[in-house]
Design a protein around this motif. Structure first.
Motif, PDB file in Angstrom:
ATOM      1  N   THR A 282      52.273  46.071  47.213  1.00 13.89           N
ATOM      2  CA  THR A 282      50.901  46.511  46.941  1.00 13.89           C
ATOM      3  C   THR A 282      50.002  45.807  47.946  1.00 13.89           C
ATOM      4  O   THR A 282      50.088  44.582  48.110  1.00 13.89           O
ATOM      5  CB  THR A 282      50.477  46.165  45.511  1.00 13.89           C
ATOM      6  N   PHE A 283      49.151  46.562  48.628  1.00  9.41           N
ATOM      7  CA  PHE A 283      48.338  45.930  49.665  1.00  9.41           C
ATOM      8  C   PHE A 283      46.960  46.578  49.736  1.00  9.41           C
ATOM      9  O   PHE A 283      46.756  47.723  49.337  1.00  9.41           O
ATOM     10  CB  PHE A 283      49.031  46.009  51.032  1.00  9.41           C
ATOM     11  N   GLU A 284      46.001  45.781  50.258  1.00  9.65           N
ATOM     12  CA  GLU A 284      44.630  46.241  50.460  1.00  9.65           C
ATOM     13  C   GLU A 284      44.563  47.036  51.758  1.00  9.65           C
ATOM     14  O   GLU A 284      45.259  46.745  52.739  1.00  9.65           O
ATOM     15  CB  GLU A 284      43.677  45.046  50.550  1.00  9.65           C
ATOM     16  N   THR A 285      43.707  48.062  51.778  1.00 10.01           N
ATOM     17  CA  THR A 285      43.471  48.840  52.998  1.00 10.01           C
ATOM     18  C   THR A 285      41.980  48.901  53.274  1.00 10.01           C
ATOM     19  O   THR A 285      41.147  48.716  52.378  1.00 10.01           O
ATOM     20  CB  THR A 285      44.022  50.267  52.866  1.00 10.01           C
ATOM     21  N   ASN A 286      41.650  49.163  54.555  1.00 10.76           N
ATOM     22  CA  ASN A 286      40.251  49.337  54.971  1.00 10.76           C
ATOM     23  C   ASN A 286      39.386  48.142  54.586  1.00 10.76           C
ATOM     24  O   ASN A 286      38.262  48.299  54.086  1.00 10.76           O
ATOM     25  CB  ASN A 286      39.668  50.629  54.386  1.00 10.76           C
ATOM     26  N   VAL A 287      39.909  46.947  54.796  1.00 15.29           N
ATOM     27  CA  VAL A 287      39.148  45.728  54.536  1.00 15.29           C
ATOM     28  C   VAL A 287      38.930  45.010  55.860  1.00 15.29           C
ATOM     29  O   VAL A 287      39.744  45.127  56.793  1.00 15.29           O
ATOM     30  CB  VAL A 287      39.873  44.811  53.530  1.00 15.29           C
ATOM     31  N   PRO A 288      37.811  44.263  56.011  1.00 19.12           N
ATOM     32  CA  PRO A 288      37.493  43.617  57.297  1.00 19.12           C
ATOM     33  C   PRO A 288      38.327  42.366  57.563  1.00 19.12           C
ATOM     34  O   PRO A 288      37.801  41.265  57.767  1.00 19.12           O
ATOM     35  CB  PRO A 288      36.007  43.291  57.135  1.00 19.12           C
ATOM     36  N   THR A 289      39.630  42.536  57.580  1.00 21.39           N
ATOM     37  CA  THR A 289      40.569  41.469  57.906  1.00 21.39           C
ATOM     38  C   THR A 289      41.908  42.120  58.228  1.00 21.39           C
ATOM     39  O   THR A 289      42.171  43.244  57.771  1.00 21.39           O
ATOM     40  CB  THR A 289      40.717  40.483  56.724  1.00 21.39           C
ATOM     41  N   PRO A 290      42.766  41.491  59.030  1.00 22.04           N
ATOM     42  CA  PRO A 290      44.080  42.095  59.292  1.00 22.04           C
ATOM     43  C   PRO A 290      44.935  42.126  58.022  1.00 22.04           C
ATOM     44  O   PRO A 290      44.923  41.190  57.226  1.00 22.04           O
ATOM     45  CB  PRO A 290      44.697  41.147  60.335  1.00 22.04           C
ATOM     46  N   VAL A 291      45.668  43.222  57.821  1.00 26.83           N
ATOM     47  CA  VAL A 291      46.599  43.364  56.701  1.00 26.83           C
ATOM     48  C   VAL A 291      47.917  43.879  57.276  1.00 26.83           C
ATOM     49  O   VAL A 291      48.045  45.068  57.586  1.00 26.83           O
ATOM     50  CB  VAL A 291      46.063  44.321  55.615  1.00 26.83           C
ATOM     51  N   LEU A 292      48.875  43.001  57.442  1.00 28.74           N
ATOM     52  CA  LEU A 292      50.142  43.345  58.078  1.00 28.74           C
ATOM     53  C   LEU A 292      51.176  43.710  57.022  1.00 28.74           C
ATOM     54  O   LEU A 292      51.457  42.928  56.120  1.00 28.74           O
ATOM     55  CB  LEU A 292      50.643  42.172  58.919  1.00 28.74           C
ATOM     56  N   VAL A 293      51.761  44.918  57.154  1.00 31.13           N
ATOM     57  CA  VAL A 293      52.730  45.410  56.180  1.00 31.13           C
ATOM     58  C   VAL A 293      53.929  45.994  56.919  1.00 31.13           C
ATOM     59  O   VAL A 293      53.760  46.772  57.876  1.00 31.13           O
ATOM     60  CB  VAL A 293      52.124  46.489  55.252  1.00 31.13           C
ATOM     61  N   MET A 294      55.137  45.626  56.494  1.00 33.25           N
ATOM     62  CA  MET A 294      56.363  46.206  57.038  1.00 33.25           C
ATOM     63  C   MET A 294      56.943  47.164  56.008  1.00 33.25           C
ATOM     64  O   MET A 294      57.056  46.817  54.830  1.00 33.25           O
ATOM     65  CB  MET A 294      57.368  45.104  57.363  1.00 33.25           C
ATOM     66  N   GLU A 295      57.310  48.356  56.455  1.00 34.36           N
ATOM     67  CA  GLU A 295      57.861  49.372  55.564  1.00 34.36           C
ATOM     68  C   GLU A 295      59.108  49.985  56.188  1.00 34.36           C
ATOM     69  O   GLU A 295      59.095  50.292  57.393  1.00 34.36           O
ATOM     70  CB  GLU A 295      56.819  50.466  55.308  1.00 34.36           C
ATOM     71  N   PRO A 296      60.166  50.172  55.410  1.00 41.30           N
ATOM     72  CA  PRO A 296      60.317  49.775  54.007  1.00 41.30           C
ATOM     73  C   PRO A 296      60.480  48.263  53.880  1.00 41.30           C
ATOM     74  O   PRO A 296      60.877  47.601  54.841  1.00 41.30           O
ATOM     75  CB  PRO A 296      61.602  50.504  53.581  1.00 41.30           C
ATOM     76  N   PRO A 297      60.204  47.725  52.689  1.00 46.44           N
ATOM     77  CA  PRO A 297      60.307  46.268  52.522  1.00 46.44           C
ATOM     78  C   PRO A 297      61.742  45.763  52.472  1.00 46.44           C
ATOM     79  O   PRO A 297      61.986  44.575  52.637  1.00 46.44           O
ATOM     80  CB  PRO A 297      59.588  46.016  51.198  1.00 46.44           C
ATOM     81  N   ASN A 298      62.707  46.657  52.224  1.00 47.08           N
ATOM     82  CA  ASN A 298      64.113  46.245  52.191  1.00 47.08           C
ATOM     83  C   ASN A 298      65.003  47.426  52.552  1.00 47.08           C
ATOM     84  O   ASN A 298      64.569  48.593  52.527  1.00 47.08           O
ATOM     85  CB  ASN A 298      64.495  45.680  50.822  1.00 47.08           C
ATOM     86  N   VAL A 299      66.249  47.135  52.906  1.00 50.13           N
ATOM     87  CA  VAL A 299      67.219  48.157  53.287  1.00 50.13           C
ATOM     88  C   VAL A 299      68.524  47.876  52.557  1.00 50.13           C
ATOM     89  O   VAL A 299      68.976  46.724  52.490  1.00 50.13           O
ATOM     90  CB  VAL A 299      67.462  48.158  54.813  1.00 50.13           C
ATOM     91  N   THR A 300      69.117  48.936  52.010  1.00 50.80           N
ATOM     92  CA  THR A 300      70.441  48.822  51.378  1.00 50.80           C
ATOM     93  C   THR A 300      71.494  49.280  52.379  1.00 50.80           C
ATOM     94  O   THR A 300      71.484  50.439  52.822  1.00 50.80           O
ATOM     95  CB  THR A 300      70.518  49.663  50.100  1.00 50.80           C
ATOM     96  N   LEU A 301      72.367  48.377  52.772  1.00 52.30           N
ATOM     97  CA  LEU A 301      73.396  48.697  53.752  1.00 52.30           C
ATOM     98  C   LEU A 301      74.584  49.394  53.081  1.00 52.30           C
ATOM     99  O   LEU A 301      74.964  49.040  51.957  1.00 52.30           O
ATOM    100  CB  LEU A 301      73.892  47.426  54.452  1.00 52.30           C
ATOM    101  N   PRO A 302      75.189  50.353  53.774  1.00 48.84           N
ATOM    102  CA  PRO A 302      76.433  50.938  53.248  1.00 48.84           C
ATOM    103  C   PRO A 302      77.580  49.934  53.409  1.00 48.84           C
ATOM    104  O   PRO A 302      77.436  48.896  54.050  1.00 48.84           O
ATOM    105  CB  PRO A 302      76.632  52.167  54.134  1.00 48.84           C
ATOM    106  N   ASP A 303      78.699  50.274  52.846  1.00 50.23           N
ATOM    107  CA  ASP A 303      79.878  49.416  52.943  1.00 50.23           C
ATOM    108  C   ASP A 303      80.477  49.579  54.338  1.00 50.23           C
ATOM    109  O   ASP A 303      81.132  50.584  54.636  1.00 50.23           O
ATOM    110  CB  ASP A 303      80.891  49.788  51.861  1.00 50.23           C
ATOM    111  N   LEU A 304      80.220  48.611  55.222  1.00 52.19           N
ATOM    112  CA  LEU A 304      80.682  48.689  56.605  1.00 52.19           C
ATOM    113  C   LEU A 304      81.975  47.901  56.791  1.00 52.19           C
ATOM    114  O   LEU A 304      82.123  46.788  56.265  1.00 52.19           O
ATOM    115  CB  LEU A 304      79.610  48.137  57.560  1.00 52.19           C
ATOM    116  N   GLN A 305      82.876  48.465  57.555  1.00 55.79           N
ATOM    117  CA  GLN A 305      84.084  47.759  57.956  1.00 55.79           C
ATOM    118  C   GLN A 305      83.799  46.980  59.244  1.00 55.79           C
ATOM    119  O   GLN A 305      82.850  47.301  59.981  1.00 55.79           O
ATOM    120  CB  GLN A 305      85.228  48.756  58.174  1.00 55.79           C
ATOM    121  N   PRO A 306      84.571  45.948  59.520  1.00 56.57           N
ATOM    122  CA  PRO A 306      84.345  45.175  60.751  1.00 56.57           C
ATOM    123  C   PRO A 306      84.302  46.074  61.990  1.00 56.57           C
ATOM    124  O   PRO A 306      85.153  46.941  62.175  1.00 56.57           O
ATOM    125  CB  PRO A 306      85.542  44.222  60.795  1.00 56.57           C
TER     126      PRO A 306
END
Length: 260
Positions: free
Chosen positions: A172-196
């Motif tokens: 949850t984040f603020e938008t259009n405010v007089p300060t920087p608001v840094l957001v990374m999307e998506p916040p997480n990643v689910t990895l598949p079952d990888l073999q070596p």
């Protein structure tokens, strides 16, 4: 501090009966403010002595006022902020108040002395400090609360497979405010079952949702974790992220063949 009580002639106290004993407390004029403890011991011919503990808070009869003026870091009035105030010597003197729509809150006629306070408000970090009440004076306490511009919450849900869980992360984040608001999307990643040796490719976005540019932007990430190697495929990350600007960052995750 003198403690006296109204003396009565010894009498029997029947089953289910009670007797009242008056207690008079007389703190001296030079007694410092604070919390004091004493006791009264009641004796009887056919019972062990009973100790009645007394705790008394001594405060000054001289009083003053305090006004809190609460803003956030972008100079907006903070309404409905909760303020708890406690006397540093007389610890039983505790007051609570909330700010109005204008960000102000008042306490009137509280005993003189030094107080600590804590302020909490939705969407902002808590803040604590102290102030001094002087007799007949209104003390003004201006406060600027640090905003929580980005809030991350996560939940864990059991799956149908025993001892496996699904983790959900929301931002949850603020938008259009007089300060920087840094957001990374998506916040997480689910990895598949990888073999070596197998590879997973993906990308994420980095967005400045604020109205002020963000300088000296840099990505810090582990080159490996838990048997996985991580690569950022685009090294041309800008040093400045302008207001409302978004960049896309591709990446590659490889299951390390060193596990073979």
């Amino acid at each position: 501090m003198d403690v006296s009580y109204h003396r009565q002639e010894p009498r029997d106290v029947g089953v289910g009966q009670s007797k009242e004993i008056g207690i008079l407390l007389r703190p001296g004029d030079s007694l410092p403010q604070g919390v004091y403890n004493d006791r009264i011991v009641i004796y009887a011919d056919n019972h062990i002595p009973y100790t009645f503990n007394i705790q008394v808070t001594v405060s000054s009869s001289a009083v003053g006022n305090v006004q809190f003026s609460v803003l956030d870091e972008i100079m907006r009035d903070v309404a409905n902020a909760s303020i708890t105030v406690q006397h540093q010597s007389a610890l039983d003197l505790i007051y609570t108040v909330k700010t109005g729509t204008d960000g102000n809150a008042f306490l009137f006629d509280i005993p003189e002395g030094r107080y600590t306070y804590n302020i909490s408000a939705s969407g902002a970090a808590s803040y604590s400090d102290s102030f001094v009440i002087e007799p007949g004076v209104t003390t003004t306490v201006p406060v600027a609360l640090e905003l929580k511009l980005v809030t991350i919450e996560w939940s864990v849900t059991p799956t149908v497979i025993q001892d496996q869980y699904q983790i959900t992360i929301s931002q949850t984040f603020e938008t259009n405010v007089p300060t920087p608001v840094l957001v990374m999307e998506p916040p997480n990643v689910t990895l598949p079952d990888l073999q070596p040796g197998q590879v997973f490719n993906g990308e994420f976005t980095v967005t400045n949702y604020g109205l002020i540019a963000l300088d000296n932007v840099a990505l810090n990430f582990p080159s490996s974790f838990d048997g996985y190697d991580v690569e950022i495929l685009d090294s041309t990350i800008p040093k400045r992220l302008n207001a409302m600007q978004k960049i896309t960052v591709p990446y590659r995750i490889t299951r390390s063949s060193r596990l073979l």
